[in-house]
Design an enzyme around this catalytic site. Structure first.
Site, PDB file in Angstrom:
ATOM      1  N   ARG A   1     -67.720   0.497  86.917  1.00 26.25           N
ATOM      2  CA  ARG A   1     -69.191   0.790  86.196  1.00 26.25           C
ATOM      3  C   ARG A   1     -70.256  -0.120  86.737  1.00 26.25           C
ATOM      4  NH1 ARG A   1     -70.076   3.056  81.230  1.00 26.25           N
ATOM      5  NH2 ARG A   1     -67.847   2.827  80.558  1.00 26.25           N
TER       6      ARG A   1
ATOM      7  N   GLU B   1     -61.521   5.161  87.356  1.00 25.89           N
ATOM      8  CA  GLU B   1     -62.675   6.087  86.991  1.00 25.89           C
ATOM      9  C   GLU B   1     -64.001   5.481  87.475  1.00 25.89           C
ATOM     10  OE1 GLU B   1     -64.423   6.144  82.765  1.00 25.89           O
ATOM     11  OE2 GLU B   1     -62.299   5.879  82.389  1.00 25.89           O
TER      12      GLU B   1
ATOM     13  N   THR C   1     -67.424   8.648  81.413  1.00 25.89           N
ATOM     14  CA  THR C   1     -68.674   8.582  80.525  1.00 25.89           C
ATOM     15  C   THR C   1     -69.302   9.945  80.885  1.00 25.89           C
ATOM     16  OG1 THR C   1     -68.927   6.363  81.068  1.00 25.89           O
ATOM     17  CG2 THR C   1     -70.780   7.265  79.858  1.00 25.89           C
TER      18      THR C   1
ATOM     19  N   LYS D   1     -58.498   9.143  74.350  1.00 28.12           N
ATOM     20  CA  LYS D   1     -59.122   7.689  74.640  1.00 28.12           C
ATOM     21  C   LYS D   1     -59.488   7.144  73.294  1.00 28.12           C
ATOM     22  CE  LYS D   1     -63.349   6.028  76.673  1.00 28.12           C
ATOM     23  NZ  LYS D   1     -64.485   5.889  77.471  1.00 28.12           N
TER      24      LYS D   1
ATOM     25  N   GLY E   1     -62.217  -3.470  75.587  1.00 27.25           N
ATOM     26  CA  GLY E   1     -61.701  -4.587  75.199  1.00 27.25           C
ATOM     27  C   GLY E   1     -60.139  -4.873  75.471  1.00 27.25           C
TER      28      GLY E   1
ATOM     29  N   GLY F   1     -61.699  -2.298  82.027  1.00 19.55           N
ATOM     30  CA  GLY F   1     -62.752  -2.304  82.785  1.00 19.55           C
ATOM     31  C   GLY F   1     -63.083  -3.763  83.296  1.00 19.55           C
TER      32      GLY F   1
END
Length: 207
Positions: A21, A44, A72, A132, A161, A181
């Site tokens: 991201r 992703e 997203t 998810k 997290g 992430g």
């Protein structure tokens, strides 16, 4: 019952979905190449990443062995554009039955974001490949364990997290995979390898 597309094999077998991201397309591609070398099999690129369509195209070209999805996703137009750019699956932060149905009709797996039992069941009945569970960092592995007690038919992918410090707990609580992430994008090589190995080991142990 809507047609359900299976969880992508790269996610199911590795137990790990890396989330990229916010980086320019070139940096996203370079990061994807690094993560692939470290054993990541699926990732992703989120829609709120600048130039995310170029990033998806670039990653697909540079890393043909990676399963690449778009994250997203809030609407069908964005999903269609990402699919045209080469996205192989969709990840959303919410439950949208229309979006899930659109993806299923085109053979795209979907990971629909949910927090409550009602949202999880709604996503599953709409045909989501998996749910998810978000935000996993705030809810914790204990919440996943309790949620799965009456909903064992639903595969959950905790996201948000999740890190090397708690990934094993999420698998012990019943996760089929985890979305990570910063735990991979901001970590050094040793930490990424440890996360990859922990996730793969948990999947193998589950059989």
């Amino acid at each position: 019952m809507p047609e359900r597309v299976p969880i992508p094999a790269a996610v199911a077998s590795s137990g790990l979905l890396a989330i990229l991201r916010g980086l320019p397309a070139g940096e996203t591609v370079a990061l994807a190449q690094r993560l692939e070398r470290l054993g990541v099999a699926a990732l992703e690129v989120t829609c709120d990443t600048p130039g995310h369509l170029d990033a998806i195209r670039g990653v697909r070209a540079a890393c043909p062995g990676l399963a690449v999805g778009v994250g997203t996703v809030l609407e069908i137009d964005a999903a269609e554009a990402a699919r045209a750019a080469g996205a192989q699956f969709l990840v959303s932060p919410h439950v949208d039955a229309e979006l899930i149905g659109w993806a299923g009709a085109r053979g795209l797996a979907t990971f629909a974001g949910a927090m409550t039992p009602t949202e999880a069941v709604t996503a599953w009945r709409a045909g989501a490949s998996a749910v998810k569970l978000f935000p996993a960092g705030s809810l914790g592995p204990g919440y996943l364990r309790e949620l799965r007690a009456p909903l064992r038919q639903i595969p959950f992918v905790p996201t948000g997290g999740v890190s090397a410090a708690n990934v094993a707990e999420h698998f012990a609580a019943g996760a089929v995979a985890v979305g990570v992430g910063g735990g991979v994008t901001d970590a050094d090589d040793a930490a990424v390898r440890a996360l990859v190995e922990t996730a793969a080991g948990a999947v193998a142990a589950r059989g």
